[in-house]
Write an enzyme that holds these catalytic residues in place. Structure first.
Site, PDB file in Angstrom:
ATOM      1  N   GLY B  26       0.829  -1.199   0.000  1.00  0.00           N
ATOM      2  CA  GLY B  26       0.000   0.000   0.000  1.00  0.00           C
ATOM      3  C   GLY B  26       0.864   1.250   0.000  1.00  0.00           C
ATOM      4  O   GLY B  26       1.809   1.352   0.787  1.00  0.00           O
ATOM      5  N   GLY B  29      -0.783   7.136   2.770  1.00  0.00           N
ATOM      6  CA  GLY B  29      -0.080   7.855   3.828  1.00  0.00           C
ATOM      7  C   GLY B  29       0.600   6.963   4.851  1.00  0.00           C
ATOM      8  O   GLY B  29       1.776   7.157   5.171  1.00  0.00           O
ATOM      9  N   GLY B  31       1.407   3.757   4.657  1.00  0.00           N
ATOM     10  CA  GLY B  31       2.431   2.932   4.026  1.00  0.00           C
ATOM     11  C   GLY B  31       3.702   3.725   3.774  1.00  0.00           C
ATOM     12  O   GLY B  31       4.812   3.280   4.080  1.00  0.00           O
ATOM     13  N   PHE B 132     -13.192  21.668  13.443  1.00  0.00           N
ATOM     14  CA  PHE B 132     -13.773  20.455  12.882  1.00  0.00           C
ATOM     15  C   PHE B 132     -14.767  19.889  13.895  1.00  0.00           C
ATOM     16  O   PHE B 132     -14.801  20.325  15.055  1.00  0.00           O
ATOM     17  CB  PHE B 132     -12.663  19.432  12.603  1.00  0.00           C
ATOM     18  N   ASP B 235      -8.119  -4.963   0.448  1.00  0.00           N
ATOM     19  CA  ASP B 235      -7.252  -6.076   0.049  1.00  0.00           C
ATOM     20  C   ASP B 235      -6.497  -6.676   1.244  1.00  0.00           C
ATOM     21  O   ASP B 235      -6.397  -7.896   1.368  1.00  0.00           O
ATOM     22  CB  ASP B 235      -6.268  -5.627  -1.036  1.00  0.00           C
ATOM     23  N   GLN B 254     -18.251   4.525   9.038  1.00  0.00           N
ATOM     24  CA  GLN B 254     -18.684   5.909   9.125  1.00  0.00           C
ATOM     25  C   GLN B 254     -19.364   6.350   7.829  1.00  0.00           C
ATOM     26  O   GLN B 254     -18.808   6.182   6.742  1.00  0.00           O
ATOM     27  CB  GLN B 254     -17.474   6.812   9.364  1.00  0.00           C
ATOM     28  N   HIS B 256     -20.249   9.609   6.075  1.00  0.00           N
ATOM     29  CA  HIS B 256     -19.918  11.028   6.167  1.00  0.00           C
ATOM     30  C   HIS B 256     -21.145  11.846   5.788  1.00  0.00           C
ATOM     31  O   HIS B 256     -21.807  11.547   4.795  1.00  0.00           O
ATOM     32  CB  HIS B 256     -18.752  11.338   5.219  1.00  0.00           C
ATOM     33  N   LEU B 266     -17.090  13.480  -1.823  1.00  0.00           N
ATOM     34  CA  LEU B 266     -17.176  14.173  -0.555  1.00  0.00           C
ATOM     35  C   LEU B 266     -16.949  15.673  -0.657  1.00  0.00           C
ATOM     36  O   LEU B 266     -16.130  16.125  -1.444  1.00  0.00           O
ATOM     37  CB  LEU B 266     -16.079  13.600   0.337  1.00  0.00           C
ATOM     38  N   THR B 268     -15.700  18.420   2.248  1.00  0.00           N
ATOM     39  CA  THR B 268     -15.101  18.303   3.580  1.00  0.00           C
ATOM     40  C   THR B 268     -15.959  18.887   4.699  1.00  0.00           C
ATOM     41  O   THR B 268     -16.710  19.846   4.503  1.00  0.00           O
ATOM     42  CB  THR B 268     -13.715  18.975   3.622  1.00  0.00           C
ATOM     43  N   GLU B 269     -15.786  18.280   5.876  1.00  0.00           N
ATOM     44  CA  GLU B 269     -16.365  18.822   7.105  1.00  0.00           C
ATOM     45  C   GLU B 269     -15.827  20.231   7.361  1.00  0.00           C
ATOM     46  O   GLU B 269     -16.444  21.034   8.059  1.00  0.00           O
ATOM     47  CB  GLU B 269     -15.962  17.889   8.250  1.00  0.00           C
ATOM     48  N   ARG B 300     -19.644  13.082  13.407  1.00  0.00           N
ATOM     49  CA  ARG B 300     -20.211  12.720  12.108  1.00  0.00           C
ATOM     50  C   ARG B 300     -21.394  11.764  12.193  1.00  0.00           C
ATOM     51  O   ARG B 300     -22.348  11.883  11.421  1.00  0.00           O
ATOM     52  CB  ARG B 300     -19.119  12.102  11.234  1.00  0.00           C
ATOM     53  N   HIS B 367     -17.942   6.278   4.117  1.00  0.00           N
ATOM     54  CA  HIS B 367     -16.700   7.037   4.047  1.00  0.00           C
ATOM     55  C   HIS B 367     -15.491   6.343   4.652  1.00  0.00           C
ATOM     56  O   HIS B 367     -14.393   6.419   4.120  1.00  0.00           O
ATOM     57  CB  HIS B 367     -16.924   8.373   4.767  1.00  0.00           C
ATOM     58  N   GLU B 401      -6.009   3.032   7.678  1.00  0.00           N
ATOM     59  CA  GLU B 401      -7.421   2.630   7.713  1.00  0.00           C
ATOM     60  C   GLU B 401      -7.588   1.111   7.724  1.00  0.00           C
ATOM     61  O   GLU B 401      -8.557   0.598   8.278  1.00  0.00           O
ATOM     62  CB  GLU B 401      -8.188   3.241   6.532  1.00  0.00           C
ATOM     63  N   ARG B 412     -15.170   7.838  14.087  1.00  0.00           N
ATOM     64  CA  ARG B 412     -13.948   8.626  13.951  1.00  0.00           C
ATOM     65  C   ARG B 412     -14.265  10.114  13.870  1.00  0.00           C
ATOM     66  O   ARG B 412     -15.216  10.511  13.206  1.00  0.00           O
ATOM     67  CB  ARG B 412     -13.188   8.202  12.692  1.00  0.00           C
ATOM     68  N   SER B 417      -8.094  10.780  10.857  1.00  0.00           N
ATOM     69  CA  SER B 417      -7.586   9.678  10.018  1.00  0.00           C
ATOM     70  C   SER B 417      -6.179   9.993   9.527  1.00  0.00           C
ATOM     71  O   SER B 417      -5.302   9.130   9.547  1.00  0.00           O
ATOM     72  CB  SER B 417      -8.508   9.393   8.833  1.00  0.00           C
TER      73      SER B 417
END
Lengths: 245, 601
Positions: B26, B29, B31, B132, B235, B254, B256, B266, B268-269, B300, B367, B401, B412, B417
């Protein structure tokens, strides 16, 4: 949406470039007729997904489906763009749409091109912050104005639409860095936190790397993120010229 | 020997072998954070990614990284962030992990800034932070906090590109566009690498490694409507379940609140953080009724349910009264263009609306998976012994994730995340680095072990008749959407479970019609379906088993939280399809544990 709705097109003639070097067959255009939901302006990628349901062997890259990952750069009715954010209403000529791989790069299969040359040019510009000073415990300070200089540069998604629309890149893909890599070069030159501006300019100071750009501006007209590589390239040229005087 | 559709079965003797100190499956981020840590320490590291790394789904994260870096508020405290996260999790987040994340976070965020991440800035030149959902000062008593570090509304893009660039600098090996099929597990239950193939050539390999990190991201594609990229097919989760290891809290998905109506993409919040709010068909700011204090910035799960109730009670917008509006037009063009430029683009493209002038039609969309592969704070994968104790799976790590460490518990918070993936990607990397320095010894895999990991790939490759992949996938997604959505009930879930059994039968019998070697995306999609069914079934079984409402898991037939029976993680093994419980960690190291209270916003 309205363009499609008002014409109430329900069937699209899709012509798609097919090539599998392993098959021994020459490249050819495959024609498919695709029924689309009425009154909806779907994206080119949606159309491709529907085509793949008819023929699972059709190959293309895709991921985010919202124009930020840069996977599905392709040539759509003669113009480079991202399949996932190009609506049919924009792309269609009559009810026909022709999809080809991005021009100028070797084809691996169907719409999938070999991006190695493109990525190699990106790597050449040292696409990372160079700052040899001792790091503060917190962030390196940057003013709002300094940060604004990165706007229009850092947003590149590396889809390759620009470089593969550039005649100078077609001619010298190994020596001319191309609009995408040069946009990134300028992103790091412009970063107040980067301390390697002079070395970066040294590396660009030859007849090809930057100066093979002739301001044709295909890169600007195709960039799906609305970025302006030509402007960035001109800024680099100005810095190089100013330095030489 | 490339896979060429001549019906030949692969076995261990036909595979090429590559050997690494550490492999990371993967290229998102978590990975890239793990691989960076290893590559910088001089270990031979490979990132195996089915897409070029910057195509990974981290790139889509918009709003930011929540972290108490004390920029917007010099008095901010990571303990307040910890409190918010525990409360947001509806008290089944592990408090040792949450403590570690909130405390270590600032270090990781500043590291990223030093790498070049182009954060937005404050007037003083510090990292910009926005409000947020679910954020408070002073343990919920000091009002709304502004704690989410942002690069406009393109934080994930900025983060992923920065990490890719840092990995180039560090000399990480990228096996880009390689598909990892299954884990290779030896007789001692140790993981010694993965089976993967290079998608371009169809050449299969045994990638041998002293440590394997699963950083395969989410699996939102089990649902029909999702904000997730098409590659988010769980996977790593599939691989773990097939290898006989468990997953945790898979019922916790979740939804969203603000997916663009009709598309799922999406917004964003951060839109609400910048002052946007939701309205129903009467133009009423309905969140004031559901969450009088936090309003549109409640967590959320609360906002998504409130929206669904508005719609179910007939106050939805549009001709079918099936969505609500997100209003930003009162903010003025300057805020919208400067702080939310990406949203403006997406809204114009997918909703045909300029948010400066008109509200955006939105509806909750699948989400994020709070559940996943259970790990400790070092990213080491855990399995559960029959007596309920945790055992480390040697050689196997998970982060991001795909993992469930568990910092998000039942729900979350926005911006957590990205923090999760950088903090725990890094901690997995650090643990492997130390283990390698100490000299990891794993016993070897036999040819039988390797052949075992080739079973699925062979079954797909030699299939000559059977089910169509796209059709079975559509059935799976429809079933999950209808029976395991925002509101759940026993009857529907029972029905959904029966249907899923039928779908699983079909996945055993899928037919790959195109067997060519070169960049065969049909083969990849067939193998992805085998992962989706594992995730879907784990979700369904756990959702039916958890007889309470907590966090994102809302049941009409069990509407209350049941701390007596369910202040627990759920643990699911694929071979038994049974759910056991695991204790939630209430033992943070430096602060008092936060005890469950009624959760209101």
């Amino acid at each position: 949406m309205d363009a499609i709705a008002s014409k109430s097109i329900s069937s699209i003639n899709l012509s798609i470039y097919r090539y599998d070097p392993d098959s021994g067959k020459k490249p050819y255009m495959q024609d498919l007729s695709i029924d689309i939901p009425e009154g909806q302006d779907i994206m080119v990628l949606d159309l491709l997904n529907m085509a793949k349901e008819q023929d699972p062997s059709i190959s293309f890259r895709r991921s985010c489906g919202e124009g930020v990952c840069g996977s599905d750069g392709m040539n759509i009715n003669g113009k480079n763009g991202l399949g996932c954010i190009t609506p049919l209403s924009e792309a269609l000529k009559g009810n026909k749409i022709v999809l080809r791989p991005l021009p100028g790069l070797p084809v691996i299969k169907d719409l999938i091109v070999d991006m190695k040359q493109f990525v190699d040019q990106y790597k050449k510009i040292k696409p990372y912050l160079i700052n040899d000073e001792e790091k503060p415990e917190r962030e390196i300070k940057q003013t709002v104005e300094e940060r604004e200089k990165l706007d229009g540069l850092y947003e590149c998604i590396m889809c390759g639409c620009c470089s593969t629309a550039c005649p100078s890149f077609w001619w010298n893909p190994d020596k001319f860095l191309g609009p995408a890599a040069l946009l990134q070069a300028h992103r790091f030159i412009s970063d107040s936190r980067d301390t390697a501006t002079e070395e970066r300019l040294d590396q660009l100071e030859d007849a090809f790397s930057v100066f093979k750009c002739h301001g044709i501006m295909n890169c600007v007209s195709v960039c799906p993120k609305g970025l302006n590589p030509t402007k960035a390239i001109n800024e680099i040229k100005k810095k190089l010229v100013k330095r030489a005087l | 020997m490339a896979m060429n559709g001549k019906g030949e079965e692969l076995d261990a003797s036909k595979l090429k072998v590559l050997e690494f100190d550490g492999i990371v499956v993967g290229g998102g981020g978590s990975g890239l954070m793990a691989s960076l840590q290893l590559a910088q320490s001089g270990f031979k590291t490979a990132v195996v990614s089915k897409v070029f790394p910057t195509r990974s789904h981290t790139v889509s994260a918009q709003g930011g990284i929540t972290c108490a870096i004390q920029s917007a508020d010099p008095d901010d405290d990571w303990r307040w962030h910890m409190y918010d996260t525990v409360k947001g999790s509806d008290f089944i987040g592990d408090q040792d992990s949450i403590e570690y994340m909130c405390q270590e976070g600032p270090k990781a965020v500043f590291e990223l800034e030093h790498m070049g991440l182009p954060f937005s800035r404050t007037e003083e030149g510090k990292i910009y932070q926005r409000a947020f959902g679910g954020q408070s000062k002073d343990y919920g008593k000091g009002g709304q906090a502004e704690r989410t570090c942002a690069a406009a509304d393109r934080t994930g893009h900025a983060l992923l590109h920065t990490l890719y660039q840092a990995n180039l600098k560090a000399g990480t090996n990228f096996l880009s566009e390689w598909f990892a099929v299954d884990l290779v597990k030896n007789g001692d239950n140790q993981v010694v690498g993965v089976i993967a193939f290079e998608i371009e050539t169809g050449e299969p390999y045994f990638l041998k490694s002293k440590a394997t990190v699963l950083a395969t991201g989410g699996a939102g594609r089990i649902y029909q409507t999702t904000s997730n990229a098409m590659i988010n097919t769980g996977d790593g989760t599939g691989m773990v379940l097939r290898a006989g290891f468990p997953v945790q809290d898979m019922e916790m998905w979740q939804f969203h609140p603000t997916g663009i109506y009709g598309h799922g993409t999406l917004v964003t919040e951060g839109c609400r953080g910048e002052g946007g709010y939701l309205v129903n068909k009467d133009g009423e700011r309905f969140m004031e009724r559901y969450a009088p204090n936090y309003k549109d910035l409640a967590s959320r799960d609360v906002v998504a349910r409130s929206m669904m109730l508005e719609i179910l009670e007939g106050r939805g917008c549009g001709p079918d009264a099936d969505h609500v509006y997100l209003k930003l037009d009162h903010l003025g063009p300057e805020i919208v263009h400067k702080r939310l430029p990406g949203i403006t683009e997406l809204s114009k493209t997918f909703a045909h609306v300029d948010p400066v002038e008109h509200p955006i039609p939105v509806v909750p969309t699948c989400h994020y998976a709070m559940g996943g592969i259970p790990t400790n704070v070092h990213g080491q994968v855990l399995t559960q012994a029959t007596d309920g104790t945790d055992n480390v799976v040697h050689g196997l790590y998970a982060a991001g994730e795909a993992a469930c460490v568990s910092v998000h518990g039942g729900n979350r918070l926005g911006g957590n995340s990205l923090l999760d993936l950088i903090v725990f990607g890094r901690s997995a990397g650090l643990h492997i680095e130390n283990a390698l320095k100490d000299g990891i010894t794993l016993s070897k895999a036999t040819n039988d072990d390797i052949d075992q990991a080739l079973v699925n790939l062979n079954r797909v490759n030699i299939s000559s008749t059977g089910e169509d992949v796209a059709t079975v996938k559509a059935e799976l997604q429809k079933n999950m959407q209808l029976n395991f959505g925002v509101f759940r009930t026993g009857d529907l879930m029972e029905k959904g479970l029966v249907e899923l059994e039928n779908i699983r039968e079909k996945t055993h019998n899928i037919h790959l019609t195109d067997k060519s070697s070169r960049f065969n995306t049909a083969r990849v999609e067939a193998l992805e379906l085998l992962n989706l069914i594992e995730v879907a079934q784990a979700t369904a079984v756990c959702a039916n088993e958890r007889k309470e409402s907590r966090g994102a898991h809302a049941r009409d037939d069990f509407q209350e939280r049941d701390d007596e029976n369910w202040l627990k993680h759920s643990i699911y093994f694929a071979d038994t399809k049974e759910v056991t419980k695991r204790d939630v960690n209430f033992r943070p190291k430096t602060v008092q544990a936060f005890q469950p209270i009624v959760r209101s916003y």
